[in-house]
Design a protein around this motif. Structure first.
Motif, short mmCIF file in Angstrom:
data_model
loop_
_atom_site.label_atom_id
_atom_site.label_comp_id
_atom_site.label_asym_id
_atom_site.label_seq_id
_atom_site.Cartn_x
_atom_site.Cartn_y
_atom_site.Cartn_z
N ARG A 99 0.84 -1.21 0.00
CA ARG A 99 0.00 0.00 0.00
C ARG A 99 0.87 1.25 0.00
O ARG A 99 0.64 2.18 -0.75
CB ARG A 99 -0.93 -0.01 1.22
CG ARG A 99 -2.28 -0.68 0.93
CD ARG A 99 -3.22 -0.49 2.10
NE ARG A 99 -2.82 -1.29 3.25
CZ ARG A 99 -3.21 -2.55 3.43
NH1 ARG A 99 -4.02 -3.13 2.55
NH2 ARG A 99 -2.81 -3.25 4.47
N THR A 100 1.89 1.25 0.88
CA THR A 100 2.78 2.41 0.95
C THR A 100 3.48 2.63 -0.39
O THR A 100 3.52 3.74 -0.91
CB THR A 100 3.84 2.20 2.04
OG1 THR A 100 3.17 1.78 3.22
CG2 THR A 100 4.61 3.47 2.30
N ALA A 130 0.95 4.01 -3.00
CA ALA A 130 0.22 5.28 -2.84
C ALA A 130 0.89 6.32 -1.95
O ALA A 130 0.49 7.48 -1.99
CB ALA A 130 -1.19 5.00 -2.32
N SER A 131 1.89 5.98 -1.13
CA SER A 131 2.38 7.04 -0.25
C SER A 131 3.89 7.06 -0.01
O SER A 131 4.36 7.86 0.79
CB SER A 131 1.64 6.98 1.09
OG SER A 131 1.97 5.78 1.75
N CYS A 150 7.77 8.04 -0.49
CA CYS A 150 8.33 9.33 -0.90
C CYS A 150 9.40 9.16 -1.97
O CYS A 150 10.35 8.41 -1.80
CB CYS A 150 8.93 10.04 0.30
SG CYS A 150 7.70 10.46 1.54
N GLN A 172 8.05 14.57 -2.81
CA GLN A 172 6.66 14.14 -2.98
C GLN A 172 6.44 12.76 -2.40
O GLN A 172 7.31 11.91 -2.48
CB GLN A 172 6.31 14.09 -4.48
CG GLN A 172 5.57 15.32 -4.92
CD GLN A 172 6.00 15.78 -6.29
OE1 GLN A 172 6.97 15.27 -6.85
NE2 GLN A 172 5.29 16.76 -6.82
N CYS A 173 5.28 12.56 -1.78
CA CYS A 173 5.00 11.27 -1.16
C CYS A 173 3.69 10.69 -1.68
O CYS A 173 2.71 10.60 -0.95
CB CYS A 173 4.98 11.40 0.35
SG CYS A 173 6.57 11.90 1.01
N GLU A 174 3.69 10.33 -2.94
CA GLU A 174 2.46 9.78 -3.53
C GLU A 174 2.65 8.34 -3.99
O GLU A 174 1.84 7.83 -4.74
CB GLU A 174 2.06 10.61 -4.75
CG GLU A 174 1.92 12.08 -4.49
CD GLU A 174 1.89 12.85 -5.81
OE1 GLU A 174 0.79 13.18 -6.25
OE2 GLU A 174 2.96 13.06 -6.38
N GLY A 175 3.74 7.71 -3.59
CA GLY A 175 3.99 6.34 -4.03
C GLY A 175 4.36 6.29 -5.50
O GLY A 175 4.66 7.32 -6.11
N ARG A 223 2.35 5.20 -7.84
CA ARG A 223 1.17 5.19 -8.70
C ARG A 223 1.24 6.20 -9.85
O ARG A 223 1.09 5.81 -11.01
CB ARG A 223 -0.10 5.39 -7.87
CG ARG A 223 -1.37 5.32 -8.69
CD ARG A 223 -2.58 5.42 -7.82
NE ARG A 223 -2.45 6.51 -6.83
CZ ARG A 223 -3.28 6.68 -5.82
NH1 ARG A 223 -4.27 5.87 -5.64
NH2 ARG A 223 -3.09 7.69 -4.99
#
Lengths: 291, 297
Positions: free
Chosen positions: B71-72, B75-76, B78, B82-85, B87
């Protein structure tokens, strides 16, 4: 008249965009880089020619010295070991092996992965703190050391290891195709004469595969010279500059050091190495085709 | 007496044969482990918690399987600030690869068709020049290309990357189609011309229907090359347009916070999954592309 002209020249017209693109983006760009490599360009390109000063700087640079000799250490070991391993695996698989297809699939899959993925995986496995070294120590061998990744003298060999992991299956596939294309009649005749298997391989089959050795060599040499991603992902060129290759040197000069002259001249040296290997090959290939 | 001796050696050679056979299978199995081990370690590491990674064994199976790292990573995680994974970068790669593969395959098909079937003086020189373009180290074009993309106003954009991949993919796509079309007898084109069919008509109704295998080979080759590319991606993108390989490298080398090895591994698997999938589904064509790309002009 004009319709006729169009009809006659349509094939050439269709080829024209690619031809022009190639002239500009391949040959024109090589020319640009060659030109700039003969100037005093630093952060911005300058166009006044100034002799071979960039090449003198290049070969006086310790970092380039490391990068250039790494190319031969890495390239040499990688090519030789991948070829030997590939040949051995191909011969093994040529012995009427059950589930050959599945084994081949397993040997070859790393070739589908990005070198960045390969580098990331091996970086994790080889990291001394939690990877292989820690694992063996955990088994009770307290003094076991395997710190190649962080050891400046040994780090380049981790790049060799990962590159072999990635590409040897491909060499195996090339050789296997070659082994299968050898005339079966000759082999049968040799077997009837009672010639042992290893002699059949060493005296009949392998010598007849010379062209495949050549193509495998070309592909591997080409991969070795281009290897950039793998070093970036696995060692980042470190520790220090100990695993720099010409490709990473060029990139560092171009995009982080702002030394365009050095970037251009190192790129031209890479080009020269590729040229020395590929041109005789392409020449012989194309000549054979045209005869 | 002599019979007994013969059968004795017969049994012995039979035994050595069986022993050798076993040795062969053991070696093949050991090599299979060598190739599979990194993938195994990646998968198991990605399913462990950080705690378990620190205390456990590299090759141990996860005690408590957790998908948190996945999941990390998706999607999250860094990539720098930026920390959006991965994706958004995954989709960048899709947006780059799909058009670049389609355009370079189409243009390569037409180029190959012309070079192989509409021979004219200079066609061979064109082909030789193109072929050599396949082998240049791309470092030699990086600097002028960076300037050119700037002049064209597409520096750091996805169309810019598509453009670069199309240009430097053409050598291989032309090579693939040319080598395939060369095996189709020229009489076919001649007969069609006599019947009044034109350049495109012949391509469309004769050559294209015959081309499915080589289209598959080319598409797979180009997709693998472009998806796995790092050099162009890192040279010609900017924050927001990076392909997944660049994002993965940034995640692994990001220095903010605790080093999350499980997230690194999950991100690496995500980055490798599309090409791996292609390989599993269409391995035969993948290998054909590799060997065609490496041998013969």
């Amino acid at each position: 008249m004009s319709v006729k002209f169009l009809e006659d020249h349509l094939p050439k017209l269709m080829l024209a965009p690619s031809f022009i693109a190639m002239l500009i983006f391949v040959y024109g760009f090589i020319g640009w880089t060659a030109w700039v490599s003969l100037t005093r360009s630093r952060l911005l390109p300058k166009y006044e020619l100034d002799g071979i000063i960039q090449y003198e700087r290049l070969f006086a640079s310790l970092r380039w010295d490391t990068a250039f000799s790494n190319l031969f250490i890495f390239g040499g070991l990688f090519i030789v070991i991948a070829m030997i391993l590939g040949l051995i695996l191909a011969i093994f698989l040529d012995q009427n092996i059950r589930s050959e297809g599945a084994i081949r699939t397993i040997y070859l899959y790393p070739m589908a992965l990005s070198m960045i993925v390969t580098g990331t995986a091996w970086k994790w496995i080889l990291n001394p703190g939690l990877g292989l070294e820690a694992m063996v120590r955990g088994w009770g061998f307290e003094n076991f050391t395997f710190d190649w990744l962080v050891n400046p003298d040994m780090a380049i060999y981790t790049v060799v290891l990962a590159a072999i992991w990635q590409s040897s299956g491909f060499v195996m596939a090339l050789f296997l195709a070659g082994l299968r294309s050898v005339d079966g009649e000759i082999i049968k005749a040799a077997q009837i004469d009672g010639i042992p298997n290893w002699r059949i391989y060493s005296a009949i089959i392998i010598p007849s595969m010379a062209p495949i050795f050549l193509s495998a060599f070309i592909v591997l040499a080409h991969l070795a010279i281009k290897s950039f991603d793998l070093v970036i992902a696995l060692t980042g060129g470190g520790p220090g500059f100990s695993t720099d290759l010409p490709a990473t040197y060029m990139f560092a000069m171009a995009f982080s050091r702002g030394d365009i002259g050095q970037a251009a001249s190192s790129a031209m040296v890479m080009m020269g190495v590729v040229f020395a290997i590929v041109v005789p090959y392409l020449y012989s290939e194309l000549r054979v085709k045209n005869d | 007496m002599t019979d007994a001796v013969y059968s004795n050696t017969g049994v012995r050679s039979q035994m050595t044969r069986i022993a050798l056979r076993w040795l062969l299978y053991i070696l093949l199995f050991a090599f299979a482990l060598f190739y599979l081990a990194p993938l195994f370690v990646m998968v198991t590491t990605s399913l462990k918690s950080l705690e378990e990674i620190r205390t456990g064994d590299l090759i141990a199976l996860p005690r408590d399987v957790t998908f948190d790292a996945w999941r990390t990573a998706w999607a999250s995680a860094c990539t720098g600030i930026q920390c959006e994974g991965v994706r958004p970068y995954f989709w960048n790669s899709v947006l780059i690869a799909v058009p670049a593969v389609m355009i370079s395959t189409l243009v390569g098909a037409i180029n190959g068709y012309v070079v192989a079937q509409w021979r004219f003086p200079g066609a061979n020189i064109f082909f030789a020049l193109m072929l050599f373009g396949c082998f240049i180290p791309f470092q030699v074009v990086l600097l002028p290309m960076a300037r050119m993309l700037g002049l064209m106003g597409i520096a750091g954009t996805i169309p810019g990357l598509i453009f670069v991949h199309v240009i430097y993919g053409l050598g291989f796509t032309t090579l693939f189609f040319r080598n395939y079309y060369v095996t189709i007898p020229a009489e076919l084109t001649k007969a069609a011309k006599v019947d009044g069919a034109g350049f495109f008509r012949i391509f469309w109704s004769i050559f294209l229907p015959l081309s499915l295998p080589i289209i598959v080979v080319t598409v797979i080759w180009q997709f693998t090359q472009i998806w796995n590319d790092f050099l162009f991606g890192v040279s010609f993108s900017q924050a927001g347009t990076q392909p997944i390989t660049v994002a993965l490298n940034n995640i692994v080398n990001s220095t903010t916070g605790v080093k999350e090895y499980n997230v690194d591994m999950a991100a690496a698997i995500i980055a490798g999954l599309p090409t791996l999938l292609v390989y599993v589904v269409a391995g035969k064509y993948f290998i054909r592309g590799l060997t065609a790309g490496s041998v013969k002009g």
